[in-house]
Design a protein around this motif. Sequence first.
Motif, PDB file in Angstrom:
ATOM      1  N   LEU A  11       0.837  -1.207   0.000  1.00  0.00           N
ATOM      2  CA  LEU A  11       0.000   0.000   0.000  1.00  0.00           C
ATOM      3  C   LEU A  11       0.872   1.257   0.000  1.00  0.00           C
ATOM      4  O   LEU A  11       0.560   2.241  -0.693  1.00  0.00           O
ATOM      5  N   LEU A  12       1.954   1.223   0.749  1.00  0.00           N
ATOM      6  CA  LEU A  12       2.880   2.360   0.753  1.00  0.00           C
ATOM      7  C   LEU A  12       3.508   2.537  -0.622  1.00  0.00           C
ATOM      8  O   LEU A  12       3.665   3.671  -1.101  1.00  0.00           O
ATOM      9  N   ALA A  13       3.855   1.438  -1.271  1.00  0.00           N
ATOM     10  CA  ALA A  13       4.445   1.511  -2.613  1.00  0.00           C
ATOM     11  C   ALA A  13       3.455   2.093  -3.615  1.00  0.00           C
ATOM     12  O   ALA A  13       3.826   2.907  -4.475  1.00  0.00           O
ATOM     13  N   VAL A  14       2.182   1.698  -3.512  1.00  0.00           N
ATOM     14  CA  VAL A  14       1.160   2.237  -4.420  1.00  0.00           C
ATOM     15  C   VAL A  14       1.009   3.738  -4.204  1.00  0.00           C
ATOM     16  O   VAL A  14       0.927   4.520  -5.170  1.00  0.00           O
ATOM     17  N   ALA A  15       0.975   4.160  -2.932  1.00  0.00           N
ATOM     18  CA  ALA A  15       0.867   5.597  -2.644  1.00  0.00           C
ATOM     19  C   ALA A  15       2.086   6.347  -3.163  1.00  0.00           C
ATOM     20  O   ALA A  15       1.962   7.439  -3.748  1.00  0.00           O
ATOM     21  N   ALA A  16       3.280   5.772  -2.982  1.00  0.00           N
ATOM     22  CA  ALA A  16       4.505   6.440  -3.434  1.00  0.00           C
ATOM     23  C   ALA A  16       4.577   6.507  -4.950  1.00  0.00           C
ATOM     24  O   ALA A  16       5.141   7.448  -5.515  1.00  0.00           O
ATOM     25  N   SER A  17       3.986   5.518  -5.634  1.00  0.00           N
ATOM     26  CA  SER A  17       4.073   5.496  -7.100  1.00  0.00           C
ATOM     27  C   SER A  17       3.386   6.710  -7.726  1.00  0.00           C
ATOM     28  O   SER A  17       3.856   7.243  -8.735  1.00  0.00           O
ATOM     29  N   GLY A  18       2.265   7.148  -7.124  1.00  0.00           N
ATOM     30  CA  GLY A  18       1.582   8.323  -7.652  1.00  0.00           C
ATOM     31  C   GLY A  18       2.430   9.576  -7.561  1.00  0.00           C
ATOM     32  O   GLY A  18       2.294  10.494  -8.375  1.00  0.00           O
ATOM     33  N   PHE A  19       3.305   9.621  -6.563  1.00  0.00           N
ATOM     34  CA  PHE A  19       4.223  10.764  -6.417  1.00  0.00           C
ATOM     35  C   PHE A  19       5.438  10.609  -7.337  1.00  0.00           C
ATOM     36  O   PHE A  19       5.845  11.560  -8.016  1.00  0.00           O
ATOM     37  N   LEU A  20       6.022   9.416  -7.377  1.00  0.00           N
ATOM     38  CA  LEU A  20       7.238   9.194  -8.169  1.00  0.00           C
ATOM     39  C   LEU A  20       7.005   9.427  -9.653  1.00  0.00           C
ATOM     40  O   LEU A  20       7.892   9.935 -10.350  1.00  0.00           O
ATOM     41  N   VAL A  21       5.833   9.048 -10.150  1.00  0.00           N
ATOM     42  CA  VAL A  21       5.590   9.173 -11.587  1.00  0.00           C
ATOM     43  C   VAL A  21       5.598  10.633 -12.033  1.00  0.00           C
ATOM     44  O   VAL A  21       5.794  10.935 -13.215  1.00  0.00           O
ATOM     45  N   ASN A 280      -5.632  -1.487  -8.752  1.00  0.00           N
ATOM     46  CA  ASN A 280      -4.740  -1.519  -9.919  1.00  0.00           C
ATOM     47  C   ASN A 280      -3.283  -1.480  -9.483  1.00  0.00           C
ATOM     48  O   ASN A 280      -2.444  -2.226  -9.993  1.00  0.00           O
ATOM     49  N   GLY A 281      -2.996  -0.606  -8.525  1.00  0.00           N
ATOM     50  CA  GLY A 281      -1.617  -0.477  -8.066  1.00  0.00           C
ATOM     51  C   GLY A 281      -1.099  -1.721  -7.380  1.00  0.00           C
ATOM     52  O   GLY A 281       0.037  -2.145  -7.614  1.00  0.00           O
ATOM     53  N   ILE A 282      -1.939  -2.347  -6.548  1.00  0.00           N
ATOM     54  CA  ILE A 282      -1.497  -3.551  -5.848  1.00  0.00           C
ATOM     55  C   ILE A 282      -1.246  -4.691  -6.820  1.00  0.00           C
ATOM     56  O   ILE A 282      -0.307  -5.478  -6.656  1.00  0.00           O
ATOM     57  N   VAL A 283      -2.077  -4.795  -7.865  1.00  0.00           N
ATOM     58  CA  VAL A 283      -1.863  -5.855  -8.857  1.00  0.00           C
ATOM     59  C   VAL A 283      -0.480  -5.715  -9.484  1.00  0.00           C
ATOM     60  O   VAL A 283       0.277  -6.695  -9.601  1.00  0.00           O
ATOM     61  N   PHE A 284      -0.118  -4.499  -9.899  1.00  0.00           N
ATOM     62  CA  PHE A 284       1.189  -4.304 -10.541  1.00  0.00           C
ATOM     63  C   PHE A 284       2.325  -4.395  -9.523  1.00  0.00           C
ATOM     64  O   PHE A 284       3.400  -4.916  -9.838  1.00  0.00           O
ATOM     65  N   THR A 285       2.098  -3.898  -8.312  1.00  0.00           N
ATOM     66  CA  THR A 285       3.126  -4.030  -7.281  1.00  0.00           C
ATOM     67  C   THR A 285       3.351  -5.494  -6.937  1.00  0.00           C
ATOM     68  O   THR A 285       4.492  -5.943  -6.734  1.00  0.00           O
ATOM     69  N   LEU A 286       2.262  -6.246  -6.880  1.00  0.00           N
ATOM     70  CA  LEU A 286       2.374  -7.673  -6.610  1.00  0.00           C
ATOM     71  C   LEU A 286       3.129  -8.381  -7.730  1.00  0.00           C
ATOM     72  O   LEU A 286       3.910  -9.313  -7.479  1.00  0.00           O
TER      73      LEU A 286
END
Length: 546
Positions: A11-21, A280-286
């Motif tokens: 969940l932290l990775a999904v939240a961070a991805s919106g910022f990193l992109v 969507n984010g968890i699927v790709f993070t997984l």
Amino acid sequence: MHSIEIVLAMLLAVAASGFLVRVLPFSLPLPLVQIGLGAVISSFNRGVALDPKLFFLLFLPPLLFLDGWRIPKQGLFRDKGVILELALGLVMFTVFGAGFLIHWMIPAVPLPVAFALAAILSPTDPMAVSSIASRAPIPRRLMHILEGESLLNDASGLVCFQFAVAAALTGTFSIANASVTFLWLALAGVACGVGVTYAVNIVQRWIARHFGEEGGSPILVSLLIPFAAYLLAEGVHASGILAAVAAGITMSYFELSGRAAASVRIQRTAVWDMVQFTLNGIVFTLLGEQLPGIVRNAMRSVESGHLDPWWLAVYVAAISIGLMLLRLIWVWLSLRWSILAARVRGQQRASPHWRIIVATSLAGVRGAITLAGVLTLPLALSDGTPFPARDLAIFLAAAVIMVLLLVAAIALPRLLRNLQVPEESDRQHQEDLARKSAAHAALAAVEAERQRLAASADLVEDGELLTACAERVSQLYQRHVDRLGGEADIAPERARRIEQIERQMRLAGLRAERAELFRLAREHKISEEVSRKLVRNLDLLETRQR
């Protein structure tokens, strides 16, 4: 890492991805950033053990439900011929074309498994396209076609996938039996989706009308509907996939009744946006978390077949190119057929620019549905032996997703740069029509509210005050200006009374505007997209007034 720690890390990775992109110096689609973050998590963890059936249940129903709920229906019906050709014809073309290609290229993959892989690679993902569309000037109508295609080919591709997996498990396949089974899967699945949504909404309205309800209750119910539809359909051996899609489409029609409170609509939209982004984010993070193990197992598969692991790159490149060529061929043939059919009817239809045709082919990127589906491949056959080439199939699907995303992210902005496309004046015309009709309805509602208040026993003596307030509120709709000044000398009690009356009249006007917008949408005079945008503005205004 324990399970709860892994979930929190994802969940932290999904939240961070919106910022990193947004902060990365180079442009990358959001799914690729999420895959990279998942790979980072894998370095601290040995890998998550996935239950395919549980994974399917948790991720697919809400995503498919939301696709059906939010897809622009007017564009769907306007371009239904093109969308059906892409969503049904292209899926079958891809299943057979890519299936035979995979089996011919990799004999170790049995033909049913090759068909299953091709079937799960056939659905396209509008969320992945949207992440690229922010950087590429994709025409709005093309986006509507891609969204409509993805809604229908999710269902058709996943149903084909289930048939192929069943053939791999049993070793038999009958076209006659498959046809009968498909009819039951489709008809019963759609009936379950429509029935569940209809029943839940009717019961919810009855309870709200007689007993009232908490603001969070309808939001929670909307989250549970896709799971209820999916489980009911699976319980009667129908298609839970089609049930989730049908439930979403039915929900969109209930939405046009305008019964939900403004605050509920605002909160529900925010909740569903979060759910969509998170799932969507968890699927790709997984995928990123599983990727190292998938690569290792895929390398063992090719090494056991006395091949160099570099052949994996060849397979991925060949399948990716094959999918793009199959899509390009189908799009071109479909276009030629449409032009020929129009000429037979005596109509003249201009051929679109070649860059639009190529863009339509490249924009068919794969995403969460493909990934969620391929991860549900059974772990073993009916006799307990390992499912053939499971790890290789998962690796090929994951790698093809990444390759197609990269190709689209690099090629689409360059392909569509400076492309002149006709402007869609219809959307602006619809907005103008909606605003004008809503303003007229609001003015009528304000006058009706003034008459209602004037008839109240405790307000008979305030006739002049009511008239003045009605005029002031009406001017907001007629001129779109702020409230008139000149209240400095008004007594506090009278000022509060003025504010209360004006608030009631404004709320009456907003309700009338919203009802008019829903009416225009139900009668197909404006699109659901325009209606949803304007209704959201009114909901925000009403929430502020309250």
